[in-house]
Design a protein around this motif. Structure first.
Motif, PDB file in Angstrom:
ATOM      1  N   ASP A 112       0.834  -1.208   0.000  1.00 29.80           N
ATOM      2  CA  ASP A 112       0.000   0.000   0.000  1.00 29.80           C
ATOM      3  C   ASP A 112       0.869   1.257   0.000  1.00 29.80           C
ATOM      4  O   ASP A 112       0.700   2.143   0.844  1.00 29.80           O
ATOM      5  CB  ASP A 112      -0.932  -0.008   1.209  1.00 29.80           C
ATOM      6  CG  ASP A 112      -2.091   0.980   1.058  1.00 29.80           C
ATOM      7  OD1 ASP A 112      -2.350   1.406  -0.078  1.00 29.80           O
ATOM      8  OD2 ASP A 112      -2.712   1.306   2.082  1.00 29.80           O
ATOM      9  N   LYS A 117       1.162   1.473  -6.050  1.00 25.44           N
ATOM     10  CA  LYS A 117      -0.085   1.917  -6.679  1.00 25.44           C
ATOM     11  C   LYS A 117       0.165   2.398  -8.103  1.00 25.44           C
ATOM     12  O   LYS A 117      -0.617   2.108  -9.023  1.00 25.44           O
ATOM     13  CB  LYS A 117      -0.719   3.022  -5.834  1.00 25.44           C
ATOM     14  CG  LYS A 117      -2.170   3.295  -6.153  1.00 25.44           C
ATOM     15  CD  LYS A 117      -2.789   4.200  -5.100  1.00 25.44           C
ATOM     16  CE  LYS A 117      -4.290   4.333  -5.321  1.00 25.44           C
ATOM     17  NZ  LYS A 117      -4.926   5.137  -4.240  1.00 25.44           N
ATOM     18  N   ARG A 118       1.270   3.102  -8.320  1.00 25.05           N
ATOM     19  CA  ARG A 118       1.604   3.565  -9.665  1.00 25.05           C
ATOM     20  C   ARG A 118       1.963   2.399 -10.579  1.00 25.05           C
ATOM     21  O   ARG A 118       1.624   2.414 -11.768  1.00 25.05           O
ATOM     22  CB  ARG A 118       2.756   4.563  -9.601  1.00 25.05           C
ATOM     23  CG  ARG A 118       2.364   5.921  -9.028  1.00 25.05           C
ATOM     24  CD  ARG A 118       3.478   6.934  -9.151  1.00 25.05           C
ATOM     25  NE  ARG A 118       3.780   7.251 -10.542  1.00 25.05           N
ATOM     26  CZ  ARG A 118       4.663   8.166 -10.924  1.00 25.05           C
ATOM     27  NH1 ARG A 118       5.348   8.856  -9.995  1.00 25.05           N
ATOM     28  NH2 ARG A 118       4.893   8.407 -12.203  1.00 25.05           N
ATOM     29  N   VAL A 120       0.748  -0.673 -10.332  1.00 21.70           N
ATOM     30  CA  VAL A 120      -0.538  -1.291 -10.673  1.00 21.70           C
ATOM     31  C   VAL A 120      -1.228  -0.487 -11.770  1.00 21.70           C
ATOM     32  O   VAL A 120      -1.741  -1.052 -12.757  1.00 21.70           O
ATOM     33  CB  VAL A 120      -1.429  -1.413  -9.422  1.00 21.70           C
ATOM     34  CG1 VAL A 120      -2.845  -1.824  -9.821  1.00 21.70           C
ATOM     35  CG2 VAL A 120      -0.838  -2.420  -8.441  1.00 21.70           C
ATOM     36  N   LEU A 142      -3.369  -5.161  -3.620  1.00 24.99           N
ATOM     37  CA  LEU A 142      -3.077  -4.964  -5.041  1.00 24.99           C
ATOM     38  C   LEU A 142      -4.360  -4.844  -5.853  1.00 24.99           C
ATOM     39  O   LEU A 142      -4.499  -3.936  -6.696  1.00 24.99           O
ATOM     40  CB  LEU A 142      -2.219  -6.116  -5.563  1.00 24.99           C
ATOM     41  CG  LEU A 142      -0.788  -6.200  -5.037  1.00 24.99           C
ATOM     42  CD1 LEU A 142      -0.134  -7.506  -5.477  1.00 24.99           C
ATOM     43  CD2 LEU A 142       0.037  -5.008  -5.497  1.00 24.99           C
ATOM     44  N   HIS A 145      -6.077  -1.513  -5.325  1.00 27.62           N
ATOM     45  CA  HIS A 145      -5.572  -0.373  -6.083  1.00 27.62           C
ATOM     46  C   HIS A 145      -6.321  -0.221  -7.405  1.00 27.62           C
ATOM     47  O   HIS A 145      -6.610   0.900  -7.838  1.00 27.62           O
ATOM     48  CB  HIS A 145      -4.076  -0.534  -6.366  1.00 27.62           C
ATOM     49  CG  HIS A 145      -3.202  -0.407  -5.165  1.00 27.62           C
ATOM     50  ND1 HIS A 145      -3.434   0.495  -4.156  1.00 27.62           N
ATOM     51  CD2 HIS A 145      -2.063  -1.080  -4.808  1.00 27.62           C
ATOM     52  CE1 HIS A 145      -2.493   0.391  -3.243  1.00 27.62           C
ATOM     53  NE2 HIS A 145      -1.654  -0.565  -3.598  1.00 27.62           N
ATOM     54  N   ASN A 146      -6.594  -1.343  -8.045  1.00 24.47           N
ATOM     55  CA  ASN A 146      -7.373  -1.328  -9.288  1.00 24.47           C
ATOM     56  C   ASN A 146      -7.878  -2.750  -9.526  1.00 24.47           C
ATOM     57  O   ASN A 146      -7.070  -3.641  -9.812  1.00 24.47           O
ATOM     58  CB  ASN A 146      -6.543  -0.843 -10.482  1.00 24.47           C
ATOM     59  CG  ASN A 146      -7.401  -0.577 -11.711  1.00 24.47           C
ATOM     60  OD1 ASN A 146      -8.332  -1.320 -12.026  1.00 24.47           O
ATOM     61  ND2 ASN A 146      -7.098   0.498 -12.419  1.00 24.47           N
TER      62      ASN A 146
END
Length: 255
Positions: A112, A117-118, A120, A142, A145-146
């Motif tokens: 996290d 995040k970028r 993903v 994960l 995130h998306n």
């Protein structure tokens, strides 16, 4: 039965001991016709891609992933390091044909971070897979995130029980389980009933792999592939062929 090895590393310590012609011969002798290749650093994967292009009859098809490690130390810090994101972007600009990012190791809240995040987001944007060696908590982060991200779950969690795996497969349609080191699949050489049930119900969601992360695994390569064939033949033929080879071909078709 041909095998798609969906978890292969050709790291710097392996390239020094096992030259490309030797590993290509090992693949042929083991009936491995395609590999998902990663390496630390990425030079090893690029060497296998080049060998497959130069000698297509002597080499398996190579599906390369960008590995976010330059050295051993990166394994502990990559998830919060802007230089790793720059490394991934730089590798993706090469004419290699990368299909994913990983294998990487991440556990719990370490997944996290803004940089994970970028990564993903980058994977979703460019239609790349992630190859994640992670625990259940990081897996859920994960996907949080998306939910559109596509993940090959290295070792299918290592110790996550089949009933829990089934719930994750139902919840996350873009999740694939890779089975290296899951020796609990068998009991005294026979398929464990819970795993048989899981494989039959979700035969389109699993892959096999060698995980040649150390040179000892290269020395055991033939035995690893023989172990897979030993329990694959206990499944219905259509189920076995999907897990051994067909799922990899479906996910990573020829270009």
């Amino acid at each position: 039965m041909p095998i798609f090895d969906a978890h292969l590393h050709y790291n710097d310590e392996a390239t020094a001991v096992h030259p490309v012609p030797e590993v290509l011969r090992l693949f042929r002798e083991s009936g491995v016709v395609a590999i998902l290749a990663t390496s630390r650093p990425n030079d090893g994967s690029r060497a296998l891609v080049a060998a497959a292009a130069a000698t297509p009859r002597a080499a398996p098809r190579v599906v390369p992933f960008v590995r976010p490690y330059r050295n051993h130390a990166d394994r502990q810090t990559w998830f919060n390091d802007p230089e790793i994101f720059a490394l991934i972007e730089s590798e993706l600009r090469r004419d290699v044909g990368y299909r994913g990012i990983g294998e990487f190791h991440v556990f719990g809240r370490d997944a996290d971070t803004p940089w994970v995040k970028r990564i993903v987001a980058l994977a979703v944007e460019r239609d790349l897979w992630l190859h994640a060696h992670c625990d259940d908590a990081a897996l859920e982060i994960l996907f949080g995130h998306n939910p559109r991200v596509k993940i090959v779950w290295a070792h299918t969690g290592f110790s996550t029980p089949p009933a829990t795996i089934a719930r994750y497969l139902a919840r996350y349609p873009n999740l694939m389980g890779e089975l290296s080191y899951r020796y609990d699949v068998t009991e005294d050489g026979k398929l464990a009933p819970a795993w048989r049930e899981l494989f039959v119900a979700h035969s389109d969601r699993f892959l096999v792999g060698s995980d040649t992360w150390v040179n000892e695994r290269w020395a055991q390569y033939r035995e690893i592939m023989a172990y897979y064939r030993g329990w694959l033949v206990q499944l219905p033929p259509d189920v076995a062929s999907r897990i051994a080879f067909g799922n990899g071909e479906r996910l990573f078709p020829r270009r």
